[in-house]
Design an enzyme around this catalytic site. Structure first.
Site, PDB file in Angstrom:
ATOM      1  N   HIS A 174      -3.559  -5.208   0.496  1.00 22.57           N
ATOM      2  CA  HIS A 174      -2.982  -5.684   1.768  1.00 22.57           C
ATOM      3  C   HIS A 174      -3.059  -7.210   1.822  1.00 22.57           C
ATOM      4  CE1 HIS A 174      -2.677  -1.799   3.922  1.00 22.57           C
ATOM      5  NE2 HIS A 174      -3.637  -1.452   3.096  1.00 22.57           N
TER       6      HIS A 174
ATOM      7  N   CYS B  53       0.827  -1.210   0.000  1.00 24.09           N
ATOM      8  CA  CYS B  53       0.000   0.000   0.000  1.00 24.09           C
ATOM      9  C   CYS B  53       0.866   1.267   0.000  1.00 24.09           C
ATOM     10  CB  CYS B  53      -0.992  -0.036   1.146  1.00 24.09           C
ATOM     11  SG  CYS B  53      -2.481   0.860   0.730  1.00 24.09           S
TER      12      CYS B  53
ATOM     13  N   GLU C 119      -1.631  -9.190   3.705  1.00 23.40           N
ATOM     14  CA  GLU C 119      -1.515  -9.728   5.074  1.00 23.40           C
ATOM     15  C   GLU C 119      -2.865 -10.136   5.664  1.00 23.40           C
ATOM     16  OE1 GLU C 119      -1.017  -6.601   4.152  1.00 23.40           O
ATOM     17  OE2 GLU C 119      -1.607  -5.136   5.674  1.00 23.40           O
TER      18      GLU C 119
END
Ligand code: GLN
Length: 610
Positions: free
Chosen positions: A533, A404, A535
């Site tokens: 993202h 990001c 994650e």
């Protein structure tokens, strides 16, 4: 349709003792028994959602598929249970009041006085019942059990309406369908070493005074509590000794489900809630994934260091999902991941004058790490430092993953130092930059905060020319992928051709081919950045591909991994060794770690490994 079963998890004495991990562990245990489970987190604050929180306040803002910006505990639930939650699974006081006030304005209360009891308490119960039935698994089945974690502790002014709602709810859904687990701290002061039960007694009395009786008391402590202490709590709190569960600090939160199940929790819940499943086989038959994961982690021998160059490093919870994604990938590949948080602003040249010690120490830390992640963030501070760090990785062939804001920093760095565009900037940092290589998107609405970004799950399409790219191969060479987003700015289309001509390839774009999603630098061992993202979708048993690539590349194993068709080599460390029965029965109990200094894997900390 089966009757829904509810487990309410409340807290006592202090918050932050791992109630989220314990709630998730109940869910994980039931899932291992083949039961469909969903989870709700109640945050009694007034905010509508976590969207406007500073990461320093509550840690990371977790983002869901549907774009919900929620408490980071929902991340724990998704990771432990491998489920996909909805924004309604996070209830706040603000959301409930907003709904009731909207109804009042609509005239739905027919002129009545609108009050906490019954209108707010009814709204809470209706919300819980409705959300509990929403499917959260890939199989689309309606859940059978709903676990509700009530944030904070019993006695908080903010949570009173919720406690009252559940007092009523136990009668609404009937006894066989509702139980309460109370998670309380049992301090063991160093002076005497004794376990102190008084705070737990007081908090249970308070819970009972509000009309809710615990069925289970989970005692969090440094060391396990003895049978005598359990008996004392049992006597004073009116809960059978077998239902007093001791959860001491463990070496990893992955061990919590197995540790709790050693107290026959599944058997108790099946009986108490009439879950209708037969006698259970020995634990090692149904808890296998968790037993294996715990064993794998205990046997990691090789290590690797990762720098996280961010701007909220003062509170490590700000990067919870990234930390966990790194550990997931590390476990899978066979490395213990040591994370070094580096404050991005300390890498900036101005620090050489302002605070040379911090400047040199930050650069030293960065240089000593095997690879680097530049995570997401908002605002100006630290961006120059991130750009410097990216430059260093590019020039020194250090594996780099930008996420990001990290993706945007990589574009700015390349534009400045390779294309020679001085004053290349993001308009977030410098509104009137001569070369605005990162600009705001139409979604950006400067007037309102919260929910005004490009949020949630979006598709990234890989360009036809990207077949050889590392990142696409790591994902298994698909045509497109879906990942979660949370951003306001994007790469300026005007500069794309020039950036690509110089080797910075945008290999993944959105469906309309307008927004750049994934970049990779040609000729570098691993220089990958993504606007999304990754994650948030990493799971303990299914790590996220960009993180896998980073770690493999840091250990020079990426080429071999590709050569074997994205398979790990059996000869290299993978730590697929299992504990003996004895070792399993003696799960390592760790030393107290309340101040989080030595190791952040304590179950006291929500920044633990899961
Ligand atoms: N501040 C940047 C943007 O809004 C990056 C956001 C992020 O890193 N989550 O686009």
């Amino acid at each position: 349709m089966k009757t829904m079963k509810y487990i309410l998890v409340t807290g006592g004495v202090i918050s932050g003792v791992g109630k989220g991990v314990i709630s998730s562990s109940f869910g994980a245990i039931l899932k291992c028994c083949g039961i469909e489970v969903t989870m709700i987190k109640i945050d009694p604050y007034i905010n509508l959602d976590a969207g406007t929180f500073s990461p320093y306040e509550h840690g990371e803002v977790y983002v869901l598929d549907d774009g919900g910006e929620v408490d980071l505990d929902l991340g724990n639930y998704e990771r432990f249970l491998n489920i996909t939650l909805h924004s309604q699974n996070n209830i706040t006081t603000g959301k409930i009041y907003q709904q009731v006030i909207n109804k009042e304005r609509h005239g739905d209360y027919l002129g009545k006085t609108v009050q906490v009891v019954p209108h707010i308490t009814d709204a809470i119960q209706e919300w819980v019942e409705k959300v509990a039935h929403k499917p959260v698994s890939e199989n689309g089945k309606v859940p059978e059990v709903c676990i509700i974690e009530l944030g904070g502790i019993v006695g908080d002014i903010e949570s009173m309406a919720f406690i009252e709602a559940f007092r009523q709810f136990q009668f609404r859904v009937e006894r066989d369908n509702f139980c309460v687990a109370h998670v309380s701290l049992v301090p063991q002061p160093k002076t005497t070493g004794e376990s102190k039960t008084k705070p737990t007694q007081t908090s249970v009395r308070e819970l009972r005074g509000a009309g809710l009786s615990p069925d289970i008391i989970v005692c969090r402590s440094e060391r396990p509590i003895t049978q005598n202490v359990k008996e004392k709590i049992s006597n004073f709190c009116h809960v059978a000794t077998q239902q007093i569960i001791s959860v001491p600090d463990l070496s990893s939160v992955y061990e919590v489900p197995v540790f709790i199940e050693k107290h026959d929790m599944a058997k108790f819940l099946c009986h108490r809630l009439q879950l209708g499943i037969g006698p259970l086989p020995p634990m090692k038959r149904y808890m296998t994934p968790w037993i294996e994961l715990g064993a794998k982690m205990r046997h990691l021998k090789d290590e690797l260091s990762v720098a996280i160059v961010g701007k909220y490093t003062r509170l490590e919870d700000s990067y919870t999902s990234i930390t966990k994604a790194l550990h997931h990938a590390g476990n899978k590949i066979g490395y213990k991941v040591n994370i070094k948080f580096i404050e991005a602003s300390n890498l900036e040249k101005t620090m050489l004058v302002d605070d040379p010690a911090s400047y040199h120490s930050a650069w030293r830390d960065l240089c000593l790490c095997d690879c680097m992640v530049v995570p997401g963030g908002f605002g100006k501070r630290g961006v120059e430092g991130m750009i410097e760090a990216v430059r260093w990785c590019r020039l020194n062939d250090k594996p780099f993953l930008g996420i990001c804001l990290g993706f945007q920093a990589a574009v700015i760095e390349f534009a400045r130092n390779v294309l020679g565009l001085e004053d290349a900037y993001s308009t977030e940092v410098k509104e009137d930059a001569t070369n605005p290589v990162v600009i705001d998107m139409p979604e950006h609405n400067p007037g309102a905060m919260g929910g005004t970004m490009r949020l949630g799950k979006q598709t990234t399409v890989f360009k036809a020319s990207s077949a050889d790219s590392k990142i696409r191969r790591l994902y298994g060479n698909p045509k497109e992928i879906e990942e979660r987003h949370r951003h306001r700015y994007e790469v300026n289309p005007t500069y794309i051709d020039e950036l690509e001509e110089h080797g910075l390839k945008f290999i993944g774009v959105d469906r309309n081919q307008e927004r750049m999603e994934v970049l990779e630098l040609e000729g570098h061992p691993y220089f990958v950045a993504v606007q999304f993202h990754p994650e948030y979708l990493s799971r303990p048993m299914k790590p996220s591909p960009p993180f896998m690539g980073l770690i493999l590349s840091a250990k020079e194993r990426l080429k071999g991994y590709f050569a074997r068709g994205c398979k790990l080599s059996p000869r290299e460390p993978q730590s697929d060794c299992y504990d003996s029965e004895d070792e399993l029965n003696e799960l390592t109990v760790k030393k107290i770690n309340l101040d989080k200094d030595e190791d952040n894997s304590s179950a006291y900390s929500s920044s633990s490994l899961l």
